[in-house]
Design a protein around this motif. Structure first.
Motif, PDB file in Angstrom:
ATOM      1  N   ILE A   4       0.864  -1.273  -0.015  1.00  0.00           N
ATOM      2  CA  ILE A   4       0.174  -0.168  -0.130  1.00  0.00           C
ATOM      3  C   ILE A   4       0.712   1.199   0.137  1.00  0.00           C
ATOM      4  CG2 ILE A   4      -1.595   1.501   1.185  1.00  0.00           C
ATOM      5  CD1 ILE A   4      -2.854  -1.384   2.201  1.00  0.00           C
ATOM      6  N   VAL A   5       1.956   1.241   0.768  1.00  0.00           N
ATOM      7  CA  VAL A   5       2.712   2.299   1.010  1.00  0.00           C
ATOM      8  C   VAL A   5       3.589   2.676  -0.284  1.00  0.00           C
ATOM      9  CG1 VAL A   5       4.334   3.591   2.261  1.00  0.00           C
ATOM     10  CG2 VAL A   5       2.631   2.234   3.320  1.00  0.00           C
ATOM     11  N   ASP A   6       3.387   3.767  -1.133  1.00  0.00           N
ATOM     12  CA  ASP A   6       4.204   4.100  -2.359  1.00  0.00           C
ATOM     13  C   ASP A   6       5.714   4.537  -1.863  1.00  0.00           C
ATOM     14  OD1 ASP A   6       2.298   3.077  -3.910  1.00  0.00           O
ATOM     15  OD2 ASP A   6       1.391   5.074  -4.085  1.00  0.00           O
ATOM     16  N   ASN A   7       5.517   5.405  -1.127  1.00  0.00           N
ATOM     17  CA  ASN A   7       6.987   6.205  -0.818  1.00  0.00           C
ATOM     18  C   ASN A   7       7.815   5.341   0.277  1.00  0.00           C
ATOM     19  OD1 ASN A   7       8.990   7.865  -0.161  1.00  0.00           O
ATOM     20  ND2 ASN A   7       7.849   9.766  -0.024  1.00  0.00           N
ATOM     21  N   PRO A   8       8.996   4.812  -0.090  1.00  0.00           N
ATOM     22  CA  PRO A   8       9.647   3.878   0.736  1.00  0.00           C
ATOM     23  C   PRO A   8      10.285   4.675   1.927  1.00  0.00           C
ATOM     24  CG  PRO A   8      10.726   3.880  -1.280  1.00  0.00           C
ATOM     25  CD  PRO A   8       9.702   4.999  -1.509  1.00  0.00           C
ATOM     26  N   GLU A   9      10.262   6.000   2.189  1.00  0.00           N
ATOM     27  CA  GLU A   9      10.489   6.855   3.067  1.00  0.00           C
ATOM     28  C   GLU A   9       9.471   6.686   4.185  1.00  0.00           C
ATOM     29  OE1 GLU A   9      11.203  10.811   1.925  1.00  0.00           O
ATOM     30  OE2 GLU A   9      13.321  10.137   1.009  1.00  0.00           O
ATOM     31  N   HIS A  10       8.140   6.341   3.796  1.00  0.00           N
ATOM     32  CA  HIS A  10       7.000   6.347   4.887  1.00  0.00           C
ATOM     33  C   HIS A  10       6.734   4.763   5.203  1.00  0.00           C
ATOM     34  CE1 HIS A  10       5.494  10.343   2.582  1.00  0.00           C
ATOM     35  NE2 HIS A  10       6.500  10.536   3.443  1.00  0.00           N
ATOM     36  N   LEU A  11       7.616   3.972   4.836  1.00  0.00           N
ATOM     37  CA  LEU A  11       7.306   2.740   5.196  1.00  0.00           C
ATOM     38  C   LEU A  11       7.537   2.274   6.677  1.00  0.00           C
ATOM     39  CD1 LEU A  11       9.229   0.598   2.541  1.00  0.00           C
ATOM     40  CD2 LEU A  11       6.806   0.630   2.786  1.00  0.00           C
ATOM     41  N   GLY A  12       8.264   3.059   7.435  1.00  0.00           N
ATOM     42  CA  GLY A  12       8.448   3.300   8.818  1.00  0.00           C
ATOM     43  C   GLY A  12       7.397   3.289   9.545  1.00  0.00           C
ATOM     44  N   CYS A  13       6.435   4.120   9.029  1.00  0.00           N
ATOM     45  CA  CYS A  13       5.123   4.998   9.806  1.00  0.00           C
ATOM     46  C   CYS A  13       4.024   3.862   9.613  1.00  0.00           C
ATOM     47  CB  CYS A  13       4.773   5.923   9.269  1.00  0.00           C
ATOM     48  SG  CYS A  13       5.999   7.370   9.245  1.00  0.00           S
ATOM     49  N   GLY A  14       4.095   2.686   8.845  1.00  0.00           N
ATOM     50  CA  GLY A  14       3.200   1.652   8.947  1.00  0.00           C
ATOM     51  C   GLY A  14       2.089   2.096   7.900  1.00  0.00           C
ATOM     52  N   LEU A  15       0.861   1.527   8.002  1.00  0.00           N
ATOM     53  CA  LEU A  15      -0.383   1.896   7.184  1.00  0.00           C
ATOM     54  C   LEU A  15      -0.876   3.251   7.624  1.00  0.00           C
ATOM     55  CD1 LEU A  15      -2.480  -1.572   7.859  1.00  0.00           C
ATOM     56  CD2 LEU A  15      -1.155  -0.872   5.758  1.00  0.00           C
ATOM     57  N   PRO A  16      -1.204   3.965   6.350  1.00  0.00           N
ATOM     58  CA  PRO A  16      -1.729   5.258   6.491  1.00  0.00           C
ATOM     59  C   PRO A  16      -2.941   5.133   7.587  1.00  0.00           C
ATOM     60  CG  PRO A  16      -1.625   4.629   4.248  1.00  0.00           C
ATOM     61  CD  PRO A  16      -1.332   3.343   5.053  1.00  0.00           C
ATOM     62  N   ALA A  17      -2.821   6.210   8.565  1.00  0.00           N
ATOM     63  CA  ALA A  17      -3.817   6.192   9.650  1.00  0.00           C
ATOM     64  C   ALA A  17      -4.802   7.037   9.446  1.00  0.00           C
ATOM     65  CB  ALA A  17      -2.951   6.336  10.829  1.00  0.00           C
ATOM     66  N   SER A  18      -5.952   6.763  10.024  1.00  0.00           N
ATOM     67  CA  SER A  18      -7.264   7.462   9.893  1.00  0.00           C
ATOM     68  C   SER A  18      -7.182   8.588  10.940  1.00  0.00           C
ATOM     69  CB  SER A  18      -8.532   6.840   9.761  1.00  0.00           C
ATOM     70  OG  SER A  18      -9.791   7.557  10.284  1.00  0.00           O
ATOM     71  N   HIS A  19      -7.792   9.726  10.725  1.00  0.00           N
ATOM     72  CA  HIS A  19      -7.779  10.883  11.812  1.00  0.00           C
ATOM     73  C   HIS A  19      -8.544  10.496  12.849  1.00  0.00           C
ATOM     74  CE1 HIS A  19     -11.982  11.134  10.103  1.00  0.00           C
ATOM     75  NE2 HIS A  19     -12.159  12.027  11.239  1.00  0.00           N
ATOM     76  N   LEU A  20      -9.384   9.314  12.821  1.00  0.00           N
ATOM     77  CA  LEU A  20     -10.091   8.821  13.900  1.00  0.00           C
ATOM     78  C   LEU A  20      -8.976   8.382  14.992  1.00  0.00           C
ATOM     79  CD1 LEU A  20     -13.385   7.215  12.155  1.00  0.00           C
ATOM     80  CD2 LEU A  20     -12.920   9.371  13.492  1.00  0.00           C
ATOM     81  N   GLY A  21      -7.928   7.834  14.706  1.00  0.00           N
ATOM     82  CA  GLY A  21      -7.004   7.522  15.663  1.00  0.00           C
ATOM     83  C   GLY A  21      -7.352   5.939  15.888  1.00  0.00           C
ATOM     84  N   GLN A  22      -6.490   5.426  16.859  1.00  0.00           N
ATOM     85  CA  GLN A  22      -6.761   3.956  17.343  1.00  0.00           C
ATOM     86  C   GLN A  22      -8.113   3.557  18.091  1.00  0.00           C
ATOM     87  OE1 GLN A  22      -4.520   2.286  20.549  1.00  0.00           O
ATOM     88  NE2 GLN A  22      -3.472   1.029  19.164  1.00  0.00           N
ATOM     89  N   LYS A  23      -8.807   2.766  17.753  1.00  0.00           N
ATOM     90  CA  LYS A  23      -9.876   2.450  18.325  1.00  0.00           C
ATOM     91  C   LYS A  23     -10.056   0.879  18.807  1.00  0.00           C
ATOM     92  CE  LYS A  23     -12.045   6.032  17.082  1.00  0.00           C
ATOM     93  NZ  LYS A  23     -12.541   6.970  17.757  1.00  0.00           N
ATOM     94  N   SER A  24     -11.134   0.452  19.565  1.00  0.00           N
ATOM     95  CA  SER A  24     -11.119  -0.983  20.126  1.00  0.00           C
ATOM     96  C   SER A  24     -11.868  -1.619  19.233  1.00  0.00           C
ATOM     97  CB  SER A  24     -11.638  -0.689  21.425  1.00  0.00           C
ATOM     98  OG  SER A  24     -13.259  -0.466  21.378  1.00  0.00           O
ATOM     99  N   THR A  25     -11.838  -3.020  19.585  1.00  0.00           N
ATOM    100  CA  THR A  25     -12.673  -4.044  18.820  1.00  0.00           C
ATOM    101  C   THR A  25     -14.147  -3.891  19.223  1.00  0.00           C
ATOM    102  OG1 THR A  25     -10.837  -5.677  19.021  1.00  0.00           O
ATOM    103  CG2 THR A  25     -12.806  -6.647  18.423  1.00  0.00           C
ATOM    104  N   THR A  26     -14.358  -3.334  20.461  1.00  0.00           N
ATOM    105  CA  THR A  26     -15.871  -3.016  20.683  1.00  0.00           C
ATOM    106  C   THR A  26     -16.455  -2.064  19.858  1.00  0.00           C
ATOM    107  OG1 THR A  26     -15.544  -3.513  23.153  1.00  0.00           O
ATOM    108  CG2 THR A  26     -17.247  -2.331  22.643  1.00  0.00           C
TER     109      THR A  26
END
Length: 535
Positions: A133-155
């Motif tokens: 998914i990540v096109d720019n090699p410099e951004h690989l260390g940041c992981g998957l592109p994250a939503s502005h909603l931030g981290q959520k729970s399984t609930t």
């Protein structure tokens, strides 16, 4: 009519009188059949046809859940209803994983290989997603592109599934993928779960909370840890994006704020009413000040629920005690405590709770010899602190067994209560014998640690000199706390029991040295404050 891969025709719901197991046996139990059924369902326009399809699919799920070959986490569930419910959701999430895989593969050059748990970190699944998914090699260390909603729970994920399924709109709602099959599947799965949970009851209850727990458990077991989401808001006018894309993700690693629920009481539909009645009885019993209760059937975090109990606990009985002389002041003291007990009074509550804690750390309730730091010139405050800091140890090998918790519970609670009540037979004996406990009392209690030294170590008395390590006399070698001190100690203990979760103290019902308990008890700091204020 729907054809399966074996070219055998199967009319959905053609025999409504067949049981679910028999109906399920009429089809091949593979993912292709599920996909065929989904394709048919997505094009269904009449409720009658939909109900026939639901009947067939539920029978198919029933048959499949009875097979020996199941995913690992399902094999541990022996209850057929529980296994069926979890299996249905698991099959639904398999479709979701396939939808996500298709979304990614249609948008990137390097396809994501089909493998178990594609949304987890196992088998380099996450790393493969990032590389695809990540096109720019410099951004690989940041992981998957994250939503502005931030981290959520399984609930949170489960709640969105339930909300989208319940919606009457024909649009695809998050987290479902546009053009995918998961929404159609969940619109089958959720009603099926609801119907199974309602079996065996006369009325249809609200099973939303139960289904949420089921969804969370299966999502966790399937390692659905990262899910694709819609694009972030652009700040321009218009509705926010609702179409799931391949290059925006949400991590489901946030701890849920909701209290975890057990599946055991809800997965047997016929037992729902019985469980509810038992819960009601337990609640009413905890609220009834005259209801019987047991010290060993209640956890430390629930001790505050029996604060209002006026009656003695079930373990407190004269039948387990043996007395050398039926007419002695020792037996009279026990009988007096039994007859005059009132669990609503602070002293009685203090005796009750301290005794419960005391009996759970047996047999390490003894102590060693007097330390050299304690001398005849030591002040009362210093002597008390030295006792509190004295290491505790197990009894010598020639001592009798100290494993009967109920006996120690009765003995310690009686000792504390009787000492703090001036009209008790024990206090009358002390008054008549210059503060000596007497041979009958000492022979029975001293070897078990039920003695003044322990009261000082527990913060319920103060030491006045070196004699506290030997045979101290009341008001000479040791003394009780004043009424204001008792009120403070009692108040701190009760607040500690009610303050959940416990931040300043942890009580471990183990055979650890008693000092471990003394240091962490809610009232220990209050005792130090009291001691340092002594003249």
């Amino acid at each position: 009519m729907v054809k399966n891969e074996d070219h055998t025709q199967m009319r959905l719901g053609s025999s409504p009188r067949l049981g679910m197991h028999e109906c399920g046996q009429r089809c091949n139990t593979n993912m292709t059949n599920l996909a065929v059924a989904i394709t048919f369902i997505k094009g269904t326009r009449t409720s009658k046809t939909m109900q026939e399809c639901l009947f067939w699919l539920e029978g198919w799920f029933q048959f499949e859940s009875m097979k020996v070959v199941l995913v690992t986490f399902l094999t541990s569930h022996t209850d057929p209803t529980q296994r069926l419910l979890l299996h249905i959701i698991h099959r639904g999430f398999e479709v979701y994983e396939e939808d996500v895989r298709t979304l990614v593969n249609t948008q990137v050059r390097s396809s994501v290989q089909k493998q178990p748990q594609p949304l987890s970190y196992n088998n380099d699944s996450y790393a493969n997603l990032v590389k695809a998914i990540v096109d720019n090699p410099e951004h690989l260390g940041c992981g998957l592109p994250a939503s502005h909603l931030g981290q959520k729970s399984t609930t949170w994920f489960a709640d969105h599934i339930l909300q989208s399924v319940a919606s009457k709109t024909i649009r695809y709602l998050l987290p479902f993928l546009h053009g995918g099959s998961e929404l159609a599947v969940m619109r089958i799965v959720i009603p099926t779960l609801w119907r199974i949970l309602s079996q065996g009851t006369d009325t249809v209850g609200d099973h939303t909370a139960t289904i949420r727990v089921l969804l969370v458990q299966v999502a966790s077991q399937c390692q659905i840890l990262n899910i694709p989401w819609a694009l972030n808001p652009t700040g321009l006018a218009g509705w926010p994006a609702t179409m799931v894309v391949h290059n925006m993700w949400i991590n489901l690693g946030r701890a849920s704020s909701a209290v975890s629920q057990s599946l055991a009481p809800v997965l047997r539909p016929a037992d729902v009413w019985h469980q509810a009645a038992l819960s009601a009885a337990t609640l009413m019993q905890s609220m009834d000040s005259r209801a019987p209760w047991s010290a060993f059937n209640i956890s430390i975090q629930d001790l505050h629920t029996i604060l209002n109990h006026e009656v003695l606990l079930d373990e407190w009985t004269m039948d387990i005690m043996m007395f050398p002389d039926d007419n002695s002041y020792v037996k009279e003291t026990y009988q007096w405590v039994h007859d005059n007990y009132n669990g609503c009074k602070p002293v009685h509550q203090l005796a009750k709770y301290v005794a419960i804690m005391f009996c759970h750390v047996l047999p390490n309730v003894m102590h060693g010899k007097k330390p050299s730091s304690l001398t005849s010139s030591s002040s009362q405050a210093n002597a008390t602190l030295i006792v509190c800091n004295t290491p505790w140890s197990a009894p010598s090998a020639n001592k009798r067994s100290m494993a009967q918790q109920n006996i120690f519970l009765v003995m310690m609670s009686t000792f504390i209560t009787a000492m703090y009540k001036p009209d008790s037979p024990l206090r009358q004996y002390l008054k008549d014998h210059a503060g000596a406990l007497g041979a009958l009392w000492t022979d029975k209690h001293g070897a078990k640690g039920i003695k003044p030294f322990n009261l000082v170590h527990l913060g319920l008395a103060t030491a006045k000199g070196c004699s506290i390590f030997h045979s101290p006399k009341f008001n000479n070698g040791w003394s009780l706390l004043t009424s204001s001190m008792v009120t403070k100690v009692h108040g701190d203990l009760i607040r500690g029991l009610k303050d959940l979760p416990y931040e300043n103290w942890r009580i471990h019902f183990t055979n650890a040295p008693w000092a471990h308990l003394r240091v962490v008890c809610a009232f220990s700091q209050s005792c130090v404050d009291v001691y340092t204020g002594l003249s």
